[in-house]
Write a protein that holds these residues in place. Structure first.
Motif, PDB file in Angstrom:
ATOM      1  N   LEU A  54       0.845  -1.194   0.000  1.00 37.23           N
ATOM      2  CA  LEU A  54       0.000   0.000   0.000  1.00 37.23           C
ATOM      3  C   LEU A  54       0.880   1.244   0.000  1.00 37.23           C
ATOM      4  N   THR A  55       0.533   2.183  -0.855  1.00 37.48           N
ATOM      5  CA  THR A  55       1.263   3.441  -0.901  1.00 37.48           C
ATOM      6  C   THR A  55       0.266   4.591  -0.993  1.00 37.48           C
ATOM      7  N   GLY A  56       0.677   5.725  -0.511  1.00 40.92           N
ATOM      8  CA  GLY A  56      -0.206   6.885  -0.527  1.00 40.92           C
ATOM      9  C   GLY A  56      -1.291   6.765   0.537  1.00 40.92           C
ATOM     10  N   PRO A  57      -2.226   7.689   0.522  1.00 38.36           N
ATOM     11  CA  PRO A  57      -3.296   7.661   1.529  1.00 38.36           C
ATOM     12  C   PRO A  57      -4.362   6.620   1.187  1.00 38.36           C
ATOM     13  N   CYS A  58      -4.160   5.387   1.650  1.00 39.68           N
ATOM     14  CA  CYS A  58      -5.121   4.300   1.432  1.00 39.68           C
ATOM     15  C   CYS A  58      -5.967   4.098   2.679  1.00 39.68           C
ATOM     16  N   VAL A  59      -7.164   3.549   2.486  1.00 41.27           N
ATOM     17  CA  VAL A  59      -7.985   3.152   3.613  1.00 41.27           C
ATOM     18  C   VAL A  59      -7.258   2.019   4.341  1.00 41.27           C
ATOM     19  N   ASP A  60      -7.428   1.957   5.632  1.00 42.02           N
ATOM     20  CA  ASP A  60      -6.793   0.925   6.450  1.00 42.02           C
ATOM     21  C   ASP A  60      -7.314  -0.449   6.030  1.00 42.02           C
ATOM     22  N   PRO A  61      -6.426  -1.391   5.662  1.00 40.22           N
ATOM     23  CA  PRO A  61      -6.910  -2.708   5.233  1.00 40.22           C
ATOM     24  C   PRO A  61      -7.561  -3.506   6.364  1.00 40.22           C
ATOM     25  N   PHE A  62      -7.413  -3.036   7.597  1.00 36.49           N
ATOM     26  CA  PHE A  62      -8.032  -3.710   8.729  1.00 36.49           C
ATOM     27  C   PHE A  62      -9.279  -2.977   9.223  1.00 36.49           C
ATOM     28  N   ASN A  63      -9.742  -2.009   8.444  1.00 34.03           N
ATOM     29  CA  ASN A  63     -11.001  -1.325   8.717  1.00 34.03           C
ATOM     30  C   ASN A  63     -12.122  -2.357   8.675  1.00 34.03           C
ATOM     31  N   TYR A  64     -13.078  -2.256   9.572  1.00 37.18           N
ATOM     32  CA  TYR A  64     -14.128  -3.269   9.642  1.00 37.18           C
ATOM     33  C   TYR A  64     -14.917  -3.386   8.348  1.00 37.18           C
ATOM     34  N   LYS A  65     -15.079  -2.276   7.616  1.00 32.25           N
ATOM     35  CA  LYS A  65     -15.806  -2.338   6.349  1.00 32.25           C
ATOM     36  C   LYS A  65     -14.999  -3.069   5.274  1.00 32.25           C
ATOM     37  N   VAL A  66     -13.679  -2.919   5.327  1.00 37.52           N
ATOM     38  CA  VAL A  66     -12.808  -3.645   4.395  1.00 37.52           C
ATOM     39  C   VAL A  66     -12.893  -5.146   4.674  1.00 37.52           C
ATOM     40  N   ILE A  67     -12.806  -5.502   5.950  1.00 37.30           N
ATOM     41  CA  ILE A  67     -12.884  -6.916   6.342  1.00 37.30           C
ATOM     42  C   ILE A  67     -14.231  -7.498   5.924  1.00 37.30           C
ATOM     43  N   GLU A  68     -15.291  -6.737   6.143  1.00 31.65           N
ATOM     44  CA  GLU A  68     -16.624  -7.198   5.755  1.00 31.65           C
ATOM     45  C   GLU A  68     -16.739  -7.372   4.241  1.00 31.65           C
ATOM     46  N   ALA A  69     -16.248  -6.399   3.482  1.00 34.84           N
ATOM     47  CA  ALA A  69     -16.341  -6.465   2.021  1.00 34.84           C
ATOM     48  C   ALA A  69     -15.482  -7.587   1.444  1.00 34.84           C
ATOM     49  N   SER A  70     -14.393  -7.918   2.124  1.00 35.75           N
ATOM     50  CA  SER A  70     -13.521  -8.985   1.631  1.00 35.75           C
ATOM     51  C   SER A  70     -13.959 -10.353   2.134  1.00 35.75           C
ATOM     52  N   GLN A  71     -15.041 -10.385   2.889  1.00 34.22           N
ATOM     53  CA  GLN A  71     -15.545 -11.613   3.506  1.00 34.22           C
ATOM     54  C   GLN A  71     -14.478 -12.236   4.399  1.00 34.22           C
ATOM     55  N   ALA A  72     -13.739 -11.385   5.069  1.00 34.87           N
ATOM     56  CA  ALA A  72     -12.721 -11.715   6.072  1.00 34.87           C
ATOM     57  C   ALA A  72     -11.471 -12.373   5.503  1.00 34.87           C
ATOM     58  N   VAL A  73     -11.317 -12.470   4.184  1.00 38.52           N
ATOM     59  CA  VAL A  73     -10.084 -13.046   3.655  1.00 38.52           C
ATOM     60  C   VAL A  73      -8.931 -12.051   3.678  1.00 38.52           C
ATOM     61  N   ALA A  74      -9.217 -10.777   3.938  1.00 35.16           N
ATOM     62  CA  ALA A  74      -8.159  -9.777   4.017  1.00 35.16           C
ATOM     63  C   ALA A  74      -7.159 -10.099   5.123  1.00 35.16           C
ATOM     64  N   TRP A  75      -7.581 -10.862   6.121  1.00 34.20           N
ATOM     65  CA  TRP A  75      -6.690 -11.239   7.224  1.00 34.20           C
ATOM     66  C   TRP A  75      -5.597 -12.198   6.775  1.00 34.20           C
ATOM     67  N   THR A  76      -5.782 -12.848   5.634  1.00 36.37           N
ATOM     68  CA  THR A  76      -4.855 -13.903   5.224  1.00 36.37           C
ATOM     69  C   THR A  76      -3.659 -13.399   4.437  1.00 36.37           C
ATOM     70  N   LEU A  77      -3.628 -12.123   4.093  1.00 30.66           N
ATOM     71  CA  LEU A  77      -2.547 -11.570   3.279  1.00 30.66           C
ATOM     72  C   LEU A  77      -1.535 -10.803   4.119  1.00 30.66           C
ATOM     73  N   PRO A  78      -0.249 -10.905   3.790  1.00 29.22           N
ATOM     74  CA  PRO A  78       0.734 -10.016   4.421  1.00 29.22           C
ATOM     75  C   PRO A  78       0.697  -8.645   3.736  1.00 29.22           C
ATOM     76  N   TYR A  79       0.956  -7.604   4.520  1.00 32.84           N
ATOM     77  CA  TYR A  79       0.907  -6.228   4.021  1.00 32.84           C
ATOM     78  C   TYR A  79       2.235  -5.542   4.221  1.00 32.84           C
ATOM     79  N   CYS A  80       2.504  -4.596   3.337  1.00 28.20           N
ATOM     80  CA  CYS A  80       3.677  -3.731   3.456  1.00 28.20           C
ATOM     81  C   CYS A  80       3.211  -2.324   3.123  1.00 28.20           C
ATOM     82  N   PHE A  81       3.640  -1.367   3.906  1.00 31.64           N
ATOM     83  CA  PHE A  81       3.280   0.030   3.670  1.00 31.64           C
ATOM     84  C   PHE A  81       4.533   0.791   3.249  1.00 31.64           C
ATOM     85  N   VAL A  82       4.443   1.524   2.142  1.00 29.14           N
ATOM     86  CA  VAL A  82       5.535   2.383   1.694  1.00 29.14           C
ATOM     87  C   VAL A  82       4.989   3.795   1.525  1.00 29.14           C
TER      88      VAL A  82
END
Length: 97
Positions: A54-82
């Motif tokens: 993730l780069t720039g001003p992105c929404v937090d990938p752990f935001n509850y709406k993101v988790i809901e929209a991803s059907q909770a699979v967002a927890w399974t990915l590693p993240y890197c912020f630059v």
């Protein structure tokens, strides 16, 4: 005084602990809507991406709406912020991506 062996369930896990270099990364810049982020993350999981940068001003990938929209699979990915796209380019160059 009971020791750690007194509570063992007898479970043994065997696996490959050798880290594998990432080959497919999803790079996102400036995603502001949680629903869009969730859809992108669930697609990345379905396509077996190795992680998300993730780069720039992105929404937090752990935001509850993101988790809901991803059907909770967002927890399974590693993240890197630059900080900048140039940092992303340097990261890819350093890891030969």
């Amino acid at each position: 005084q009971p020791g750690p062996a007194d509570f063992s369930e007898g479970v043994l896990a065997i696996g490959d602990a050798t880290p594998r270099p990432p080959r497919k990364l999803l790079a996102l810049e400036g995603v502001k809507h949680p629903e869009n982020m969730g859809m992108l993350l669930s697609t990345a999981v379905a396509l077996r991406y190795d992680g998300v940068v993730l780069t720039g001003p992105c929404v937090d990938p752990f935001n509850y709406k993101v988790i809901e929209a991803s059907q909770a699979v967002a927890w399974t990915l590693p993240y890197c912020f630059v900080d900048t796209p140039e940092d992303l380019f340097n990261l890819c160059k350093r890891h030969r991506l």
